[in-house]
Design a protein around this motif. Structure first.
Motif, PDB file in Angstrom:
ATOM      1  N   GLY A 152      62.958  64.061  33.207  1.00 12.24           N
ATOM      2  CA  GLY A 152      62.034  64.663  32.252  1.00 12.24           C
ATOM      3  C   GLY A 152      60.794  63.869  31.948  1.00 12.24           C
ATOM      4  O   GLY A 152      60.530  62.821  32.563  1.00 12.24           O
ATOM      5  N   GLU A 196      62.793  67.806  39.942  1.00  9.39           N
ATOM      6  CA  GLU A 196      62.426  67.917  38.535  1.00  9.39           C
ATOM      7  C   GLU A 196      61.891  69.301  38.155  1.00  9.39           C
ATOM      8  O   GLU A 196      62.069  69.743  37.023  1.00  9.39           O
ATOM      9  CB  GLU A 196      61.371  66.855  38.193  1.00  9.39           C
ATOM     10  CG  GLU A 196      61.822  65.418  38.437  1.00  9.39           C
ATOM     11  CD  GLU A 196      63.123  65.066  37.750  1.00  9.39           C
ATOM     12  OE1 GLU A 196      63.321  65.469  36.584  1.00  9.39           O
ATOM     13  OE2 GLU A 196      63.966  64.401  38.385  1.00  9.39           O
ATOM     14  N   ALA A 199      63.670  72.081  35.933  1.00  3.66           N
ATOM     15  CA  ALA A 199      64.047  71.745  34.553  1.00  3.66           C
ATOM     16  C   ALA A 199      62.907  71.902  33.566  1.00  3.66           C
ATOM     17  O   ALA A 199      63.102  71.672  32.361  1.00  3.66           O
ATOM     18  CB  ALA A 199      64.582  70.314  34.493  1.00  3.66           C
ATOM     19  N   HIS A 201      61.400  74.343  31.983  1.00  2.00           N
ATOM     20  CA  HIS A 201      61.618  75.181  30.795  1.00  2.00           C
ATOM     21  C   HIS A 201      62.670  74.574  29.864  1.00  2.00           C
ATOM     22  O   HIS A 201      62.572  74.750  28.643  1.00  2.00           O
ATOM     23  CB  HIS A 201      62.025  76.596  31.230  1.00  2.00           C
ATOM     24  CG  HIS A 201      60.916  77.317  31.947  1.00  2.00           C
ATOM     25  ND1 HIS A 201      59.720  77.659  31.338  1.00  2.00           N
ATOM     26  CD2 HIS A 201      60.815  77.726  33.233  1.00  2.00           C
ATOM     27  CE1 HIS A 201      58.941  78.273  32.203  1.00  2.00           C
ATOM     28  NE2 HIS A 201      59.579  78.324  33.373  1.00  2.00           N
ATOM     29  N   ASP A 202      63.631  73.836  30.440  1.00  2.00           N
ATOM     30  CA  ASP A 202      64.608  73.149  29.599  1.00  2.00           C
ATOM     31  C   ASP A 202      63.929  72.044  28.794  1.00  2.00           C
ATOM     32  O   ASP A 202      64.247  71.843  27.608  1.00  2.00           O
ATOM     33  CB  ASP A 202      65.726  72.545  30.454  1.00  2.00           C
ATOM     34  CG  ASP A 202      66.609  73.588  31.088  1.00  2.00           C
ATOM     35  OD1 ASP A 202      66.661  74.724  30.564  1.00  2.00           O
ATOM     36  OD2 ASP A 202      67.233  73.284  32.115  1.00  2.00           O
ATOM     37  N   TRP A 203      62.991  71.322  29.396  1.00  3.25           N
ATOM     38  CA  TRP A 203      62.270  70.272  28.663  1.00  3.25           C
ATOM     39  C   TRP A 203      61.477  70.882  27.522  1.00  3.25           C
ATOM     40  O   TRP A 203      61.464  70.350  26.414  1.00  3.25           O
ATOM     41  CB  TRP A 203      61.309  69.537  29.585  1.00  3.25           C
ATOM     42  CG  TRP A 203      61.926  68.918  30.796  1.00  3.25           C
ATOM     43  CD1 TRP A 203      63.244  68.561  30.960  1.00  3.25           C
ATOM     44  CD2 TRP A 203      61.269  68.594  32.015  1.00  3.25           C
ATOM     45  NE1 TRP A 203      63.427  68.041  32.206  1.00  3.25           N
ATOM     46  CE2 TRP A 203      62.231  68.044  32.873  1.00  3.25           C
ATOM     47  CE3 TRP A 203      59.949  68.705  32.444  1.00  3.25           C
ATOM     48  CZ2 TRP A 203      61.916  67.607  34.164  1.00  3.25           C
ATOM     49  CZ3 TRP A 203      59.625  68.267  33.725  1.00  3.25           C
ATOM     50  CH2 TRP A 203      60.609  67.737  34.565  1.00  3.25           C
ATOM     51  N   ALA A 205      62.083  73.636  25.942  1.00  2.09           N
ATOM     52  CA  ALA A 205      63.001  74.135  24.916  1.00  2.09           C
ATOM     53  C   ALA A 205      63.550  73.018  24.045  1.00  2.09           C
ATOM     54  O   ALA A 205      63.691  73.172  22.825  1.00  2.09           O
ATOM     55  CB  ALA A 205      64.146  74.906  25.573  1.00  2.09           C
ATOM     56  N   ARG A 206      63.823  71.872  24.659  1.00  2.00           N
ATOM     57  CA  ARG A 206      64.399  70.766  23.876  1.00  2.00           C
ATOM     58  C   ARG A 206      63.316  69.997  23.113  1.00  2.00           C
ATOM     59  O   ARG A 206      63.614  69.297  22.153  1.00  2.00           O
ATOM     60  CB  ARG A 206      65.185  69.831  24.773  1.00  2.00           C
ATOM     61  CG  ARG A 206      64.364  68.871  25.603  1.00  2.00           C
ATOM     62  CD  ARG A 206      65.166  68.107  26.633  1.00  2.00           C
ATOM     63  NE  ARG A 206      64.341  67.086  27.276  1.00  2.00           N
ATOM     64  CZ  ARG A 206      64.680  66.436  28.386  1.00  2.00           C
ATOM     65  NH1 ARG A 206      65.828  66.715  28.984  1.00  2.00           N
ATOM     66  NH2 ARG A 206      63.892  65.506  28.889  1.00  2.00           N
TER      67      ARG A 206
END
Length: 208
Positions: A152, A196, A199, A201-203, A205-206
């Motif tokens: 990330g 990488e 991921a 959209h996950d970064w 979101a978090r």
């Protein structure tokens, strides 16, 4: 093409906003048997000078101005007879560590040539305002400093950093590169753009 990538790991502290953290930093030496650039100047000069050997150093390229990436930049500059480059947007960080010491503004440069290959300089702010990444297309290599790691984005919880900005930098300038591009980071292990990219959209979101 004889250009190659070498890593030197140095250890010390990162200090900002009143806190201090123990860190290991990657210093990257890129070039051939004659000419190299040194990417970041972390913690101790001796192992970097030893790794360079008798080669000519075209530049000491600081990916950003946090103290752990510029610790020994003036000393290296003197010992290796090499100019220091840094984006001017990180001048306030540079002045905190090396007040009054000279450097060449990296924002005046968009491309360098090293050992017959191109080094494209990408302004990738977010971790700091003046963070840059270096893309070497012929080597399939990307040096990201603290902008992108395995897993990330770099940290954005301290002064002069911004999460939305680092996401824009990664999405618009880094994840557009070929999936097979190897990412050489400022700390820790290498990764690839392809590893990488899924991921992102996950970064977001978090939020870090």
């Amino acid at each position: 093409m004889n250009a190659r990538i070498e890593r030197v790991v140095t250890s010390g502290t990162f200090a900002l906003d009143g806190g201090t953290w123990d860190v290991d930093n990657n210093v990257w030496i890129v070039g051939d048997d004659k000419d190299v650039i040194v990417i970041d100047a972390a913690h101790q000069a001796d192992p970097i000078v030893e790794a360079v050997g008798d080669r000519h150093v075209l530049a000491i390229v600081c990916t950003h101005g946090h103290n752990d990436h510029i610790t020994v930049a003036p000393e290296l500059s003197a010992r290796l007879d090499a100019l220091i480059t840094l984006h001017r947007a990180d001048d306030m960080l540079w002045q905190t560590t090396h007040p009054g010491a000279p450097y060449e503004p990296l924002d005046n440069m968009h491309r360098m040539t090293l050992a017959g290959i191109d080094v494209d300089i990408l302004h990738t702010p977010g971790h700091s305002p003046g963070s840059v990444s270096l893309h070497l297309p012929e080597l399939g290599a990307l040096f990201t400093g603290d902008t992108l790691f395995s897993g990330g984005p770099g940290a954005t919880g301290r002064s002069y950093s911004d999460f939305d900005t680092i996401i824009d930098s990664i999405r618009d300038h880094l994840l557009t590169l070929p999936d097979e591009t190897t990412v050489y980071t400022g700390h820790g292990d290498t990764t690839t753009i392809g590893a990488e990219k899924p991921a992102l959209h996950d970064w977001i979101a978090r939020g870090h």
